[in-house]
Enzyme design. Structure first.
Site, PDB file in Angstrom:
ATOM      1  N   LYS A 113      31.402  58.324  37.562  1.00 37.85           N
ATOM      2  CA  LYS A 113      31.797  58.005  36.190  1.00 37.85           C
ATOM      3  C   LYS A 113      31.509  59.165  35.243  1.00 37.85           C
ATOM      4  O   LYS A 113      32.211  59.347  34.250  1.00 37.85           O
ATOM      5  CB  LYS A 113      31.114  56.723  35.716  1.00 37.85           C
ATOM      6  N   LYS A 195      38.471  53.485  46.620  1.00 40.96           N
ATOM      7  CA  LYS A 195      38.554  52.030  46.439  1.00 40.96           C
ATOM      8  C   LYS A 195      39.609  51.698  45.383  1.00 40.96           C
ATOM      9  O   LYS A 195      39.887  52.509  44.493  1.00 40.96           O
ATOM     10  CB  LYS A 195      37.195  51.433  46.054  1.00 40.96           C
ATOM     11  N   LYS A 198      39.954  48.958  38.842  1.00 40.83           N
ATOM     12  CA  LYS A 198      40.672  48.493  37.664  1.00 40.83           C
ATOM     13  C   LYS A 198      40.898  49.624  36.674  1.00 40.83           C
ATOM     14  O   LYS A 198      41.715  49.513  35.773  1.00 40.83           O
ATOM     15  CB  LYS A 198      40.000  47.280  37.018  1.00 40.83           C
TER      16      LYS A 198
HETATM   17  P1  TYM Z   1      32.908  45.359  39.012  1.00 38.67           P
HETATM   18  O1  TYM Z   1      33.218  44.644  37.744  1.00 38.67           O
HETATM   19  O2  TYM Z   1      33.344  46.768  39.149  1.00 38.67           O
HETATM   20  O3  TYM Z   1      33.468  44.571  40.233  1.00 38.67           O
HETATM   21  C1  TYM Z   1      33.209  43.174  40.409  1.00 38.67           C
HETATM   22  C2  TYM Z   1      33.070  42.871  41.885  1.00 38.67           C
HETATM   23  O4  TYM Z   1      34.271  43.253  42.570  1.00 38.67           O
HETATM   24  C3  TYM Z   1      33.938  44.088  43.661  1.00 38.67           C
HETATM   25  N1  TYM Z   1      35.013  45.075  43.854  1.00 38.67           N
HETATM   26  C4  TYM Z   1      35.670  45.252  45.001  1.00 38.67           C
HETATM   27  N2  TYM Z   1      35.566  44.652  46.196  1.00 38.67           N
HETATM   28  C5  TYM Z   1      36.402  45.061  47.172  1.00 38.67           C
HETATM   29  N3  TYM Z   1      37.316  46.046  47.011  1.00 38.67           N
HETATM   30  C6  TYM Z   1      37.456  46.670  45.836  1.00 38.67           C
HETATM   31  N4  TYM Z   1      38.365  47.618  45.689  1.00 38.67           N
HETATM   32  C7  TYM Z   1      36.606  46.290  44.750  1.00 38.67           C
HETATM   33  N5  TYM Z   1      36.478  46.693  43.457  1.00 38.67           N
HETATM   34  C8  TYM Z   1      35.494  45.940  42.932  1.00 38.67           C
HETATM   35  C9  TYM Z   1      32.639  44.761  43.269  1.00 38.67           C
HETATM   36  O5  TYM Z   1      31.921  45.209  44.383  1.00 38.67           O
HETATM   37  C10 TYM Z   1      31.931  43.641  42.550  1.00 38.67           C
HETATM   38  O6  TYM Z   1      31.275  42.788  43.471  1.00 38.67           O
HETATM   39  N6  TYM Z   1      28.146  46.484  38.335  1.00 38.67           N
HETATM   40  C11 TYM Z   1      29.036  45.418  38.747  1.00 38.67           C
HETATM   41  C12 TYM Z   1      28.950  44.203  37.859  1.00 38.67           C
HETATM   42  C13 TYM Z   1      27.580  43.644  37.752  1.00 38.67           C
HETATM   43  C14 TYM Z   1      26.876  42.956  38.783  1.00 38.67           C
HETATM   44  C15 TYM Z   1      25.628  42.609  38.215  1.00 38.67           C
HETATM   45  C16 TYM Z   1      27.206  42.612  40.096  1.00 38.67           C
HETATM   46  C17 TYM Z   1      26.786  43.686  36.674  1.00 38.67           C
HETATM   47  N7  TYM Z   1      25.621  43.070  36.937  1.00 38.67           N
HETATM   48  C18 TYM Z   1      24.689  41.904  38.957  1.00 38.67           C
HETATM   49  C19 TYM Z   1      26.230  41.903  40.839  1.00 38.67           C
HETATM   50  C20 TYM Z   1      25.008  41.573  40.259  1.00 38.67           C
HETATM   51  C21 TYM Z   1      30.449  45.957  38.672  1.00 38.67           C
HETATM   52  O7  TYM Z   1      30.731  46.885  37.999  1.00 38.67           O
HETATM   53  O8  TYM Z   1      31.354  45.242  39.330  1.00 38.67           O
END
Ligand code: TYM
Length: 331
Positions: A113, A195, A198
């Site tokens: 990032k 990956k 979004k």
């Molecule tokens: P975020 O918002 O980027 O993504 C949410 C969830 O989706 C999963 N994910 C994917 N899984 C498979 N293939 C992909 N291409 C893909 N892109 C995203 C992510 O692994 C995630 O599970 N930091 C976290 C949000 C967060 C969080 C937490 C998660 C904040 N606090 C506490 C768990 C526990 C995040 O940015 O996810």
């Protein structure tokens, strides 16, 4: 016996992709009958990159509606918005004081990032994993279901929890990451080494949960593959492997079954079948999300009840932490 506890969250930062759905939210629906679940909308994490305020608000509501549309049951789970529960910011501060700058600098997502947002390498971006550790540890979960890309953050959460427990005595449960096999890592349709994200600038690289059927099929038709014509999983065939993984995940079968289904077929037919399977699986979710978004009163009542429950659960841990640290509360 009490149920085990599960915690996870998604950021309302951009259009959610089928990666977020297949790698995260959809799996949680299956888990809610077995675990006590906390699911958050991580808006405090989202502002580590610039967000347009009105859009952030809208996406928060959209994400809440999506959770519900996917089948998260607000009676059984605690569904809430992170910024509505102040213990997250408070615990993050306490954990900051036992986390080293060097550890944060080494985090893969921070490095990525920082490259991507070179003009906005703010403190929050670096501190992101500590806030995430606070999110998780507040609720004393056994498991944290995430996609493969978040595994490192759950590992640092464990390190921080262990460090705190060693220094101040047993306080946090040390949680396990819970990574689903199918759907754990959905890759970009244009650069299958990366990956699906979004925040990808190339709209053809990601299938958004808001895409209509024609758009979804068009994106799959344009997906990068390779020049031979074998439909099988292999490290040399990243594009095809990704499509098989997506298919397996949306058709609800194993990778081997997906390979069998398409053995001997051409790439064109295969891509069309993947597109149709994904579009058909998403259609009812999209319709229900639209319906829920038109009923803001209901949506707000769910989030308010969720925030109240999260407040209670999180205060319990935070009070314990403050006591252990030595914050004065009267002798
Ligand atoms: P975020 O918002 O980027 O993504 C949410 C969830 O989706 C999963 N994910 C994917 N899984 C498979 N293939 C992909 N291409 C893909 N892109 C995203 C992510 O692994 C995630 O599970 N930091 C976290 C949000 C967060 C969080 C937490 C998660 C904040 N606090 C506490 C768990 C526990 C995040 O940015 O996810």
């Amino acid at each position: 016996m009490e149920n085990k506890v599960l915690y996870s969250a998604v950021q309302p930062s951009g259009n959610l992709t089928i990666g977020n759905y297949a790698g995260a939210i959809r799996n949680w629906v299956r888990m809610q009958s077995e675990f006590d679940c906390f699911f958050a909308i991580a808006d405090m994490h989202a502002i580590t990159v610039r967000q347009e305020p009105a859009l952030l608000r809208r996406r928060t509501a959209e994400l809440a509606a999506l959770y519900l549309a996917c089948g998260i049951d607000p009676e059984r789970c605690t569904l809430y918005v992170q910024s509505q529960v102040s213990a997250h910011a408070e615990l993050a501060w306490a954990l900051n004081c036992i986390t080293y700058v060097g550890e944060m600098e080494r985090m893969t997502q921070f490095k990525d990032k920082s490259r991507k947002h070179a003009d906005n390498i703010n403190m929050g971006l670096m501190d992101y994993p500590v806030l995430m550790a606070a999110d998780i540890l507040l609720y004393q979960p056994h498991y944290v279901p995430v996609g493969a890309d978040q595994k490192q953050h759950v590992e640092i959460t464990r390190d921080i929890a262990i460090r705190f427990n060693n220094r101040y005595g047993e306080t946090f449960r040390v949680p396990e990451p819970y990574i689903m096999k199918e759907g754990a890592s959905i890759k970009s349709l244009q650069e299958p080494a990366k990956k699906m994200s979004k925040s990808d600038e190339n709209a053809n690289a990601s299938v958004y949960l808001t895409d209509d059927k024609d758009t979804i099929i068009r994106k799959f038709k344009r997906a990068v593959t390779d020049s031979d014509n074998e439909i099988r999983v292999s490290p040399e065939k990243a594009g095809i492997s990704n499509l098989l993984n997506i298919y397996a995940s949306f058709a609800g079968c194993s990778l081997a079954e997906a390979e069998n289904t398409f053995r001997g077929k051409g790439y064109g037919d295969f891509k069309l079948a993947v597109g149709e399977t994904v579009a058909d699986a998403l259609a009812p979710v999209q319709e229900e999300q639209r319906r829920l978004l038109s009923d803001k009163e209901y949506l707000n009542s769910v989030l308010q009840a969720g925030a109240e429950r999260a407040f209670k659960a999180s205060r319990k841990t935070l009070s314990k932490v403050y006591r252990k640290i030595g914050f004065y509360r009267g002798e």
